[in-house]
Design a protein around this motif. Structure first.
Motif, PDB file in Angstrom:
ATOM      1  N   HIS A  45     -68.980  51.864-146.462  1.00 49.20           N
ATOM      2  CA  HIS A  45     -70.524  52.902-146.033  1.00 49.20           C
ATOM      3  C   HIS A  45     -70.399  53.757-144.581  1.00 49.20           C
ATOM      4  CE1 HIS A  45     -74.428  54.070-145.359  1.00 49.20           C
ATOM      5  NE2 HIS A  45     -75.037  54.354-146.566  1.00 49.20           N
ATOM      6  N   GLU A  93     -71.949  46.585-147.019  1.00 46.83           N
ATOM      7  CA  GLU A  93     -71.996  47.674-146.818  1.00 46.83           C
ATOM      8  C   GLU A  93     -70.319  48.389-145.343  1.00 46.83           C
ATOM      9  OE1 GLU A  93     -76.895  48.727-147.320  1.00 46.83           O
ATOM     10  OE2 GLU A  93     -75.812  48.193-145.720  1.00 46.83           O
ATOM     11  N   GLU A 106     -87.544  49.746-145.852  1.00 47.60           N
ATOM     12  CA  GLU A 106     -88.273  50.174-147.407  1.00 47.60           C
ATOM     13  C   GLU A 106     -88.171  49.326-148.160  1.00 47.60           C
ATOM     14  OE1 GLU A 106     -83.808  51.411-148.847  1.00 47.60           O
ATOM     15  OE2 GLU A 106     -84.073  53.882-146.923  1.00 47.60           O
TER      16      GLU A 106
HETATM   17  C1  GAL Z   1     -80.708  51.895-147.185  1.00 49.71           C
HETATM   18  C2  GAL Z   1     -81.464  51.046-146.215  1.00 49.71           C
HETATM   19  C3  GAL Z   1     -80.313  50.260-145.381  1.00 49.71           C
HETATM   20  C4  GAL Z   1     -78.703  51.162-145.868  1.00 49.71           C
HETATM   21  C5  GAL Z   1     -78.647  51.733-146.164  1.00 49.71           C
HETATM   22  C6  GAL Z   1     -77.142  52.751-146.562  1.00 49.71           C
HETATM   23  O1  GAL Z   1     -81.478  51.726-148.043  1.00 49.71           O
HETATM   24  O2  GAL Z   1     -82.166  51.084-145.821  1.00 49.71           O
HETATM   25  O3  GAL Z   1     -80.020  49.009-144.479  1.00 49.71           O
HETATM   26  O4  GAL Z   1     -78.257  49.758-147.435  1.00 49.71           O
HETATM   27  O5  GAL Z   1     -79.821  52.319-147.754  1.00 49.71           O
HETATM   28  O6  GAL Z   1     -77.248  53.702-147.608  1.00 49.71           O
END
Ligand code: GAL
Length: 693
Positions: free
Chosen positions: A371, A368, A161
Motif C-alpha cells: 500500500h 499492507e 472504520e
Molecule cells: C483503511 C484502514 C487502514 C488501512 C487502509 C488501507 O480501510 O482504516 O487501516 O487498512 O484502509 O487502504
C-alpha cells in the motif's frame, strides 16, 4: 433523531497557530526505534503537523490480560510532540490481541451460515458481545487515564472504520440484541409483524423471542425485505452503540478532548448509515480511496461533498486517503502525476480542514506492505515524497491566507442521498437487480458538473429543502415525513428533479399504492403503472430505449400512463419495436404550487442526463456558468461569512488542457501555468489552480 453533538475540533499544540492538519496514520510499533528519529525529521520536512497513532496496537499496549505497557507509546508521543507534531490518539481497540480471542472465542463474529470469523486479520469482534465490550472499555479507561494530561494528544480516534470487516454478525449475542432493538423500535410483536409483512409465507411471529437474524435460507430463496432493512439498520446501530460506549468511556476521563471515528464515505460505500453516525461525533472524519479510471476525480469530489453534507457544513477531517496505489483491489493502480496534490486539494475544497493519509511510512512486512504511503519503500528520494512535501507547503500557504476561516460555499443544487434507499435497492426480488440508489446521485453530480454546476450532495435528513433546486435520484424510500417535505418544498417555489425508482415505498418498505411514485404523484404530475426493466440476459429482450432528445436509457424505464393537465412532456421514448412504449412520455415537467417538478422516467446515466439537462435547467429557470467552460473545470468555492476570505478552486476534469480566466490572486498552481498579463491560466490534466478573490 436527536440533535447533533456540538461541533468540536482538535486544537493546535500550545504556542502554535491553527493549521490545516496534515499527516497520516503512523505505526511506529512496526519499526525499530532508530527509525522514529528519521520519521520525525522527515515529518518536519514535509510540513506534517499531526499523526494518528496506536490504531492497531492493542497487542502491544496490553501484551497480557491486565498488563499494560505505555512506555513505547509515551516515548514516541513525546518525540512527536516536542517536534511540534500533534497526536490524534487511537483508543487502540480496533483489533483484539490473540490472547483474548484464545480465551474468549465467544467475542468473534459469525457469518450468515454460522461460520465463525477467526483471528488472522483484524476487526474480528462482534459489536454485541458484552465480553468484548468490557475489554474494550477497560482499554479506553486505561488510555484516557494515562494520556488525559498529555499536552500533545489533541483528539481521540475511537476504534477504526467500524463495520469495515464486521458489519454483519449473526451470532446469538446479535440475535438477542436484534430482538431488543425490535422491541424498542416497535413495542409489540404485532407491530413488527405488520412492518415486515409477515402475513406472507407463514412468517408471523408470536413473540420477540421468535425474531432471528436473517441467516442462511437456502441459495436462490428470498429473505423478507422488511426484516432485511431493519437488520441493516440494527447492524449500523449496534456498531454505533459500541462506538458511543467507547467514546463515553474516554469522555468520562477526558471531557475536553474532541472525539471522532473514521467513516468510509464514498459513492459506493454504504455499509453504515454515516449520516446517522454524524450526529454522534464531535467532528466528522472520513477515509476515502480513489476509484481507478475515468470516474476518479468526480467520484472523489462527490464523496467529499457528501461528507460535507454529513458534517452539515462544519469542517471535517480527511483521516485517510492514499498517496498512490492501495493493496486491496485485484489490480492496484497507481495515481497519475499531479493526482496526489489534486486529490488532496479536492477534499480541502469540499470543506475538509485536515488532509491525512494511510499511512506515514510504507510497511516492509504484513498485509499492507504494497500500500502506498507518504514515505514509500524507495525512501524520501522519491516523487511521492517530493509531492508530499509540495502539498505540505501548499497547505501552509493556504492556511496563512485564511482558508481555515472559510467553509464550502453552498451550491444552488442539492443532490439527495439516502443510505436506507440504497439498502432497500440492494435486496433481492426487486424489479431488476441492475438498479441501485447510489449510482444515481453520482450520475447526477457528474451530469450537473458537465453543465457547469457543482452540486452539494445532501443526506435525506439534511437541509436539502433550503436549496434553489433539488434532485431526488432513485430515492426508493420516501417516508411520510420526506414526502411532506417534498410537497412543501415545491409548493413554496422549489425546483425539483425526480427520477424513476423514487418514492416507491415507505420506510417499512411497503409500497405506496395507486401508481408510482405513490406519495408524491401529484407533485410530479405523472402516474406510472408499470416498470419496463431492460437487459441483455435473454436474447431479444429489450436492451435499451432511445429518447427523442438523443439520450439513451438503459436498465430501467417507467411506463408513464398519464400526465397531469399541469404537466407537459419534454422527451418521449422512440421505439418502433416496443410498441407499448413508442411515444410514451420519458421526461416531463409539472407546475405544482409556486414550483416546478421535472420527472425523469428512465435510467439515462451520466451522458443521457448531461444531454437532457440543458433543456430542463432552462425550463426550471436554473442558471449555469458561462457557455465556454461548461464541464471542463469543476469550480469549488470556500468563503467566510463576510466574504473577506474567498477562495476559488478550479480542477481540470478532462484529459485536455483547460484554459480559464483568473479572477483573483493565484495561490497554488499544480500542473497549471498562469499567464499574468492575460489573466488566464492553462490547467493541465490532473491540474488544479487555487485563487483568492
Ligand atoms: C483503511 C484502514 C487502514 C488501512 C487502509 C488501507 O480501510 O482504516 O487501516 O487498512 O484502509 O487502504
Amino acid at each position: 433523531m436527536t440533535e447533533h453533538r456540538p461541533f468540536k475540533w482538535p486544537q493546535p499544540l500550545a504556542g502554535n497557530k491553527p493549521r490545516i492538519w496534515y499527516g497520516g496514520d503512523y505505526n511506529p510499533d512496526q519499526w525499530p526505534e532508530e527509525v522514529w528519529d528519521e520519521d520525525v525529521e522527515l515529518m518536519k520536512q514535509a510540513g506534517v503537523n499531526l499523526v494518528s497513532v496506536a490504531i492497531f496496537s492493542w497487542a502491544k499496549l496490553e501484551p497480557e490480560e491486565g498488563v499494560y505497557d505505555f512506555d513505547w507509546l509515551d516515548r514516541v508521543i513525546d518525540k512527536l510532540g516536542k517536534a511540534g507534531i500533534a497526536v490524534d490518539l487511537a483508543s487502540g481497540t480496533a483489533s483484539p490481541p490473540m490472547w483474548m480471542t484464545q480465551a474468549h472465542p465467544e467475542i468473534l463474529w459469525v457469518d450468515y451460515r454460522g461460520d465463525v470469523c477467526q483471528p488472522g486479520a483484524r476487526q474480528h469482534w462482534r459489536a454485541t458481545s458484552p465480553v468484548f465490550l468490557d475489554y474494550a472499555l477497560k482499554l479506553c479507561h486505561k488510555m484516557a487515564e494515562h494520556y488525559k494530561d498529555n499536552p500533545y494528544v489533541v483528539s481521540w480516534h475511537v476504534s477504526n472504520e467500524y463495520g469495515c470487516h464486521n458489519r454483519f454478525d449473526y451470532s446469538e449475542d446479535a440475535e438477542r440484541a436484534f430482538q431488543q432493538w425490535c422491541e424498542r423500535k416497535y413495542g409489540t410483536i404485532d407491530a413488527v409483524n405488520d412492518a415486515w409483512g409477515t402475513a406472507f409465507w407463514a412468517q408471523r411471529m408470536n413473540d420477540f423471542s421468535e425474531i432471528i437474524p436473517p441467516r442462511f435460507i437456502g441459495d436462490g430463496n428470498f429473505m423478507n425485505p422488511g426484516k432485511l432493512l431493519d437488520w441493516k439498520r440494527f447492524s449500523s446501530d449496534a456498531l454505533l452503540d459500541f462506538y458511543k460506549a467507547e467514546r463515553d468511556a474516554l469522555l468520562e476521563i477526558t471531557p475536553g478532548k474532541p472525539q471522532t471515528t473514521n467513516f468510509m464515505v464514498s459513492a459506493g460505500g454504504t455499509g453504515l448509515d454515516y449520516d446517522k453516525w454524524g450526529y454522534d461525533v464531535d467532528f466528522v472524519s472520513n477515509d476515502h480511496y480513489f476509484t481507478p479510471g475515468e470516474a476518479h476525480f468526480d467520484e472523489l469530489a462527490y464523496s467529499a461533498s457528501l461528507c460535507d453534507g454529513i458534517a452539515r457544513k462544519n469542517p471535517w477531517f480527511l483521516m485517510e486517503h492514499s498517496t498512490s496505489a492501495v493493496n486491496w483491489r485485484p489490480i492496484n493502480y497507481r495515481v497519475e502525476p499531479g493526482e496526489l496534490v489534486r486529490d488532496s486539494l479536492a477534499h480541502l475544497a469540499m470543506g475538509s480542514d485536515a488532509i491525512c493519509y494511510f499511512q506515514w511510512r510504507q510497511s516492509k512486512a504484513g498485509a499492507e506492505k504494497w500500500h502506498s504511503s507518504m514515505v514509500p519503500h524507495a525512501g524520501p528520494d522519491s516523487q511521492i515524497f517530493r509531492d508530499v512535501c509540495e502539498l505540505g507547503a501548499d497547505l501552509n500557504k493556504l492556511a496563512d491566507e485564511g482558508l481555515l476561516e472559510t467553509k464550502l460555499v453552498k451550491s444552488k443544487v442539492a443532490v439527495v442521498f439516502d443510505y436506507e434507499s440504497q439498502w432497500a435497492t440492494e435486496h433481492t426480488a426487486t424489479p431488476t437487480q441492475e438498479v441501485r440508489h447510489w449510482t444515481e446521485p453520482l450520475a447526477w453530480f457528474r451530469a450537473l458538473a458537465d453543465n457547469g454546476l457543482t452540486a452539494d450532495v445532501v443526506p435525506v435528513r439534511g437541509p436539502w429543502d433550503q436549496y434553489e433546486a433539488v434532485v431526488l435520484p432513485s430515492l426508493a424510500i420516501l417516508s411520510e415525513e420526506t414526502s411532506r417535505r417534498v410537497r412543501e418544498y415545491v409548493a413554496n417555489g422549489g425546483k425539483l428533479f425526480v427520477t424513476y425508482y423514487t418514492g416507491l415505498v415507505d420506510e417499512k418498505d411497503h409500497v405506496w399504492l395507486g401508481g408510482y411514485p405513490g406519495s408524491i404523484r401529484d407533485v410530479v404530475g405523472v402516474r406510472v403503472e408499470e416498470f419496463a426493466p431492460m437487459g441483455n440476459d435473454f436474447p431479444g429482450a429489450m436492451g435499451h430505449l432511445d429518447l427523442t432528445n438523443g439520450a439513451v436509457a438503459h436498465d430501467f424505464a417507467d411506463v408513464i400512463t398519464s400526465v397531469a393537465d399541469t404537466a407537459h412532456v419534454v422527451a418521449s421514448f422512440k421505439a418502433d419495436k416496443w410498441t407499448g412504449l413508442n411515444g410514451a412520455p420519458a421526461i416531463t415537467v409539472n407546475d405544482f404550487g409556486d414550483g416546478k417538478a421535472a420527472y425523469v422516467g428512465a435510467r439515462l446515466g451520466r451522458e443521457g442526463l448531461a444531454k437532457s439537462l440543458p433543456a430542463l435547467l432552462e425550463e426550471l429557470g436554473i442558471e449555469t456558468s458561462a457557455e465556454d467552460d461548461r464541464g471542463e473545470v469543476l469550480r469549488v468555492e470556500r468563503a467566510d461569512a463576510t466574504d473577506e476570505n474567498h477562495f476559488v478552486f478550479l480542477f481540470n476534469r478532462t484529459h485536455d488542457v483547460a484554459v480559464v480566466d483568473v479572477e483573483g490572486e493565484p495561490l497554488v498552481a499544480s500542473l497549471a501555468q498562469v499567464n499574468e498579463s492575460e489573466h488566464t491560466a492553462a490547467i493541465q490534466p490532473n491540474g488544479v489552480l487555487v485563487v483568492k478573490l
